[in-house]
Design a protein around this motif. Structure first.
Motif, PDB file in Angstrom:
ATOM      1  N   LYS A 177      -6.558   1.614   2.920  1.00 40.34           N
ATOM      2  CA  LYS A 177      -8.077   1.345   3.317  1.00 40.34           C
ATOM      3  C   LYS A 177      -8.816   0.323   2.386  1.00 40.34           C
ATOM      4  O   LYS A 177      -9.447  -0.521   2.559  1.00 40.34           O
ATOM      5  N   SER A 178      -8.329   0.575   1.029  1.00 34.56           N
ATOM      6  CA  SER A 178      -8.704  -0.328  -0.192  1.00 34.56           C
ATOM      7  C   SER A 178      -8.488  -1.924   0.086  1.00 34.56           C
ATOM      8  O   SER A 178      -9.255  -2.860   0.077  1.00 34.56           O
ATOM      9  N   CYS A 179      -7.171  -2.024   0.721  1.00 34.95           N
ATOM     10  CA  CYS A 179      -6.596  -3.452   1.025  1.00 34.95           C
ATOM     11  C   CYS A 179      -7.363  -4.076   2.249  1.00 34.95           C
ATOM     12  O   CYS A 179      -7.881  -5.126   2.089  1.00 34.95           O
ATOM     13  N   LYS A 180      -7.687  -2.992   3.172  1.00 36.23           N
ATOM     14  CA  LYS A 180      -8.355  -3.499   4.382  1.00 36.23           C
ATOM     15  C   LYS A 180      -9.706  -3.893   4.075  1.00 36.23           C
ATOM     16  O   LYS A 180     -10.246  -4.992   4.367  1.00 36.23           O
ATOM     17  N   GLN A 181     -10.262  -3.092   3.176  1.00 39.32           N
ATOM     18  CA  GLN A 181     -11.774  -3.406   2.701  1.00 39.32           C
ATOM     19  C   GLN A 181     -12.070  -4.616   2.100  1.00 39.32           C
ATOM     20  O   GLN A 181     -12.654  -5.337   2.306  1.00 39.32           O
ATOM     21  N   ARG A 182     -10.774  -4.852   1.204  1.00 37.25           N
ATOM     22  CA  ARG A 182     -11.034  -6.065   0.428  1.00 37.25           C
ATOM     23  C   ARG A 182     -10.676  -7.362   1.367  1.00 37.25           C
ATOM     24  O   ARG A 182     -11.171  -8.365   1.191  1.00 37.25           O
ATOM     25  N   ASP A 183      -9.818  -7.185   2.473  1.00 39.61           N
ATOM     26  CA  ASP A 183      -9.544  -8.145   3.054  1.00 39.61           C
ATOM     27  C   ASP A 183     -10.854  -8.680   4.062  1.00 39.61           C
ATOM     28  O   ASP A 183     -10.961  -9.745   4.213  1.00 39.61           O
ATOM     29  N   THR A 184     -11.569  -7.457   4.515  1.00 36.72           N
ATOM     30  CA  THR A 184     -12.827  -7.676   5.217  1.00 36.72           C
ATOM     31  C   THR A 184     -13.631  -8.387   4.304  1.00 36.72           C
ATOM     32  O   THR A 184     -14.482  -9.374   4.734  1.00 36.72           O
ATOM     33  N   SER A 228       2.991  -0.531  -6.216  1.00 34.61           N
ATOM     34  CA  SER A 228       1.623  -0.670  -5.820  1.00 34.61           C
ATOM     35  C   SER A 228       0.654  -0.653  -7.002  1.00 34.61           C
ATOM     36  O   SER A 228      -0.569  -1.352  -7.067  1.00 34.61           O
ATOM     37  N   LEU A 229       0.685   0.720  -7.464  1.00 31.87           N
ATOM     38  CA  LEU A 229      -0.476   0.784  -8.572  1.00 31.87           C
ATOM     39  C   LEU A 229      -0.278   0.102  -9.485  1.00 31.87           C
ATOM     40  O   LEU A 229      -1.464  -0.498 -10.156  1.00 31.87           O
ATOM     41  N   LEU A 230       0.942  -0.027  -9.966  1.00 34.73           N
ATOM     42  CA  LEU A 230       1.084  -1.055 -11.326  1.00 34.73           C
ATOM     43  C   LEU A 230       0.745  -2.330 -10.882  1.00 34.73           C
ATOM     44  O   LEU A 230      -0.127  -3.171 -11.887  1.00 34.73           O
ATOM     45  N   LEU A 231       1.039  -3.080  -9.785  1.00 35.34           N
ATOM     46  CA  LEU A 231       0.403  -4.311  -9.673  1.00 35.34           C
ATOM     47  C   LEU A 231      -1.087  -4.258  -9.292  1.00 35.34           C
ATOM     48  O   LEU A 231      -1.847  -5.254  -9.744  1.00 35.34           O
ATOM     49  N   THR A 232      -1.753  -3.169  -9.025  1.00 31.89           N
ATOM     50  CA  THR A 232      -3.168  -3.157  -8.818  1.00 31.89           C
ATOM     51  C   THR A 232      -3.730  -3.198 -10.238  1.00 31.89           C
ATOM     52  O   THR A 232      -4.769  -3.981 -10.616  1.00 31.89           O
ATOM     53  N   LYS A 270      -2.736  -7.958  -9.608  1.00 29.75           N
ATOM     54  CA  LYS A 270      -1.920  -8.455  -8.553  1.00 29.75           C
ATOM     55  C   LYS A 270      -2.254  -7.832  -7.005  1.00 29.75           C
ATOM     56  O   LYS A 270      -1.189  -7.231  -6.723  1.00 29.75           O
ATOM     57  N   THR A 271      -3.440  -8.113  -6.565  1.00 28.79           N
ATOM     58  CA  THR A 271      -3.786  -7.218  -5.452  1.00 28.79           C
ATOM     59  C   THR A 271      -2.841  -7.723  -4.375  1.00 28.79           C
ATOM     60  O   THR A 271      -2.647  -6.507  -3.461  1.00 28.79           O
ATOM     61  N   ASP A 272      -2.775  -8.762  -4.179  1.00 31.44           N
ATOM     62  CA  ASP A 272      -2.198  -9.240  -2.730  1.00 31.44           C
ATOM     63  C   ASP A 272      -0.629  -8.593  -2.778  1.00 31.44           C
ATOM     64  O   ASP A 272      -0.203  -7.890  -1.875  1.00 31.44           O
TER      65      ASP A 272
END
Length: 121
Positions: free
Chosen positions: A109-116, A66-70, A74-76
């Protein structure tokens, strides 16, 4: 936000997990981020995919990918790995590495914030 992910993911790499006897000895969870070259992220992702194929039942393998994808933007996909890793943690009966748990919580938390922000949450 990304700098926090980098610090969380790369700054504290003291954890290591023993290789299960049922997994090929050629590849370990640590291989995903070993010799990481920011100019060759596609190559690193190929290796991380192999690590996840071999150790997909381990949250640490998904956390590393997930870190590498970030890093690749490739956030999704990164958030999907975080969600999957947290699901493994929630149903796992053994104690997880506290650093892996912390990394996943921060990224979640970062993913949830991004979704919001995007109106998806």
């Amino acid at each position: 936000m990304i700098s926090g992910l980098l610090l969380t993911g790369l700054g504290c790499r003291s954890r290591s997990e023993p290789k299960p006897a049922t997994v090929s000895p050629e590849i370990s969870i640590a291989d995903c981020m070993s010799d990481l070259d920011l100019n060759k992220l596609d190559k690193a992702l190929q290796l991380c995919n192999q690590v996840v194929d071999a150790h997909g039942d381990k949250p640490a393998a998904l956390a590393d990918r997930s870190l590498l994808l970030t890093l690749m933007g490739k956030t999704d996909q990164a958030c999907a790995d975080v969600t999957q890793a947290l699901a493994l943690l929630s149903k796992g009966s053994r104690t997880a590495d506290p650093m892996v748990v912390h990394e996943l919580k921060v990224r979640h938390k970062s993913c949830k914030q991004r979704d919001t922000i995007l109106g998806n949450g």
